[in-house]
Design a protein around this motif. Sequence first.
Motif, PDB file in Angstrom:
ATOM      1  N   ALA A  18      -0.475   0.671   0.555  1.00 19.59           N
ATOM      2  CA  ALA A  18      -0.521   2.133   0.602  1.00 19.59           C
ATOM      3  C   ALA A  18       0.816   2.729   1.034  1.00 19.59           C
ATOM      4  CB  ALA A  18      -1.621   2.588   1.550  1.00 19.59           C
ATOM      5  N   ALA A  19       1.505   2.083   1.947  1.00 20.96           N
ATOM      6  CA  ALA A  19       2.773   2.619   2.444  1.00 20.96           C
ATOM      7  C   ALA A  19       3.843   2.684   1.363  1.00 20.96           C
ATOM      8  CB  ALA A  19       3.270   1.776   3.621  1.00 20.96           C
ATOM      9  N   GLN A  20       3.640   1.950   0.262  1.00 23.29           N
ATOM     10  CA  GLN A  20       4.601   1.954  -0.834  1.00 23.29           C
ATOM     11  C   GLN A  20       4.092   2.721  -2.056  1.00 23.29           C
ATOM     12  OE1 GLN A  20       5.855  -2.069  -1.740  1.00 23.29           O
ATOM     13  NE2 GLN A  20       5.889  -2.628   0.435  1.00 23.29           N
ATOM     14  N   ALA A  21       2.996   3.446  -1.905  1.00 23.88           N
ATOM     15  CA  ALA A  21       2.361   4.111  -3.041  1.00 23.88           C
ATOM     16  C   ALA A  21       2.909   5.517  -3.246  1.00 23.88           C
ATOM     17  CB  ALA A  21       0.855   4.174  -2.836  1.00 23.88           C
ATOM     18  N   LEU A  22       3.262   5.817  -4.477  1.00 22.25           N
ATOM     19  CA  LEU A  22       3.611   7.177  -4.884  1.00 22.25           C
ATOM     20  C   LEU A  22       2.336   7.815  -5.427  1.00 22.25           C
ATOM     21  CD1 LEU A  22       5.766   9.373  -5.387  1.00 22.25           C
ATOM     22  CD2 LEU A  22       6.139   8.347  -7.640  1.00 22.25           C
ATOM     23  N   VAL A  23       1.914   8.911  -4.807  1.00 20.74           N
ATOM     24  CA  VAL A  23       0.613   9.503  -5.080  1.00 20.74           C
ATOM     25  C   VAL A  23       0.783  10.870  -5.728  1.00 20.74           C
ATOM     26  CG1 VAL A  23      -1.563  10.294  -4.054  1.00 20.74           C
ATOM     27  CG2 VAL A  23      -0.372   8.292  -3.097  1.00 20.74           C
ATOM     28  N   HIS A  24       0.038  11.114  -6.791  1.00 17.96           N
ATOM     29  CA  HIS A  24      -0.050  12.445  -7.383  1.00 17.96           C
ATOM     30  C   HIS A  24      -1.311  13.139  -6.880  1.00 17.96           C
ATOM     31  CE1 HIS A  24       2.742  12.199 -11.159  1.00 17.96           C
ATOM     32  NE2 HIS A  24       3.268  11.592 -10.110  1.00 17.96           N
ATOM     33  N   THR A  25      -1.225  14.454  -6.678  1.00 14.01           N
ATOM     34  CA  THR A  25      -2.370  15.230  -6.227  1.00 14.01           C
ATOM     35  C   THR A  25      -2.268  16.634  -6.796  1.00 14.01           C
ATOM     36  OG1 THR A  25      -3.747  15.759  -4.300  1.00 14.01           O
ATOM     37  CG2 THR A  25      -1.374  16.118  -4.082  1.00 14.01           C
ATOM     38  N   GLY A  26      -3.229  17.477  -6.425  1.00 12.11           N
ATOM     39  CA  GLY A  26      -3.232  18.862  -6.872  1.00 12.11           C
ATOM     40  C   GLY A  26      -4.048  19.692  -5.914  1.00 12.11           C
TER      41      GLY A  26
END
Length: 270
Positions: A150-158
Motif C-alpha cells: 500500500a505504501a507504494q500504491a498510486l491511487v485514483h479517486t474522485g
Amino acid sequence: MTAYDDLRDLARDVALTAGALVRQMRADGMDVAATKSSPTDVVTAADQASERLLRERLLDARPQDGFLGEEGDAVEGSSGVTWVVDPIDGTVNYLYGDPQYAVSVAARVDGRSVAGAVFQPPTGALFTATLGGGAWLGERRLAVRPVVPAAQALVHTGFGYEAHVRARQAAAVAELLPRVRDIRRPGSCALDLCALAAGWCDAYVEEGPHLWDHAAAGLVATEAGARVEVLDPGTGLDLVMATPEGSFSAFRDLCEACGFVGDGAGNTSG
C-alpha cells in the motif's frame, strides 16, 4: 474471437462517432444546459446530443435491445442485451477544456457487462473489452501492474458534488494520503478504471459513481486482471473499488480503516 465481438465492435463504432460529435461541439463553444445534484454538477448540450446519437445508433442497429443512459429515460428491450452509456464521463472537465473526459458504451447481459468501449476524444485513446476476450488500448493488450505494498500504491479517486458528501470524502482521503505513494483525482471514473487496466495506477476508490460511469470501464479493468467491486458504504451511494486481484483485500481493509467503507458494508454487484 468471442461471442461478444459484434457487440464490442458496435460499442466502439458508436463511441467514436459520439466522441467526434462532442469534440466538435467543444471546439464550437458550448453552454451548461442544466444542473443535477448541485449547481456544480452540470449537464451540457453536448451531453444531451451525445446521448441522443448513442441511443439512435444503437437502437437502429439493434432495435430489440434495451438502453440506459445518464441523461434520458430507460428503454426496455426484449433481446436480453441492454446498452448502458455515459455520453460524457467527466463533464466538468469537458466544460473547462480538460482532456480527462470520455464517451462510455457497454453492452450488458443478465446484469453483467459483456462488451464495451471507452473513448477519450481529445487524445484518441480507445479502450475496448469483451468478457473473456481481454482488454485493449488500440492494438495493445492491457494488463494491470504487479501487486505492490500500500505504501507504494498510486491511487485514483474522485469526489461528489454535494458539500456534505465532499466533506466526508475529503476526510477519508486525508486519512489515506499518508499511507500510500500518492493520490490523483483526474475527474472521470471511466478513465480512472482504464488507467488501472493500463498500469498507470495501482488502485481506484470513489464513492458516488453510477452504473453508466463504470459499466464499460469496469469490464476493461476486469479483463486486464483487476478486481472491481461496487460496495455499499452505508451512505446511500455506491462505492466503486478496484485494484489488481492480488491486492484487493488489503486495499479494502485500508480503505475501511480510513473511513471509506462502513461496518457491515457489502458487495452490491460484481
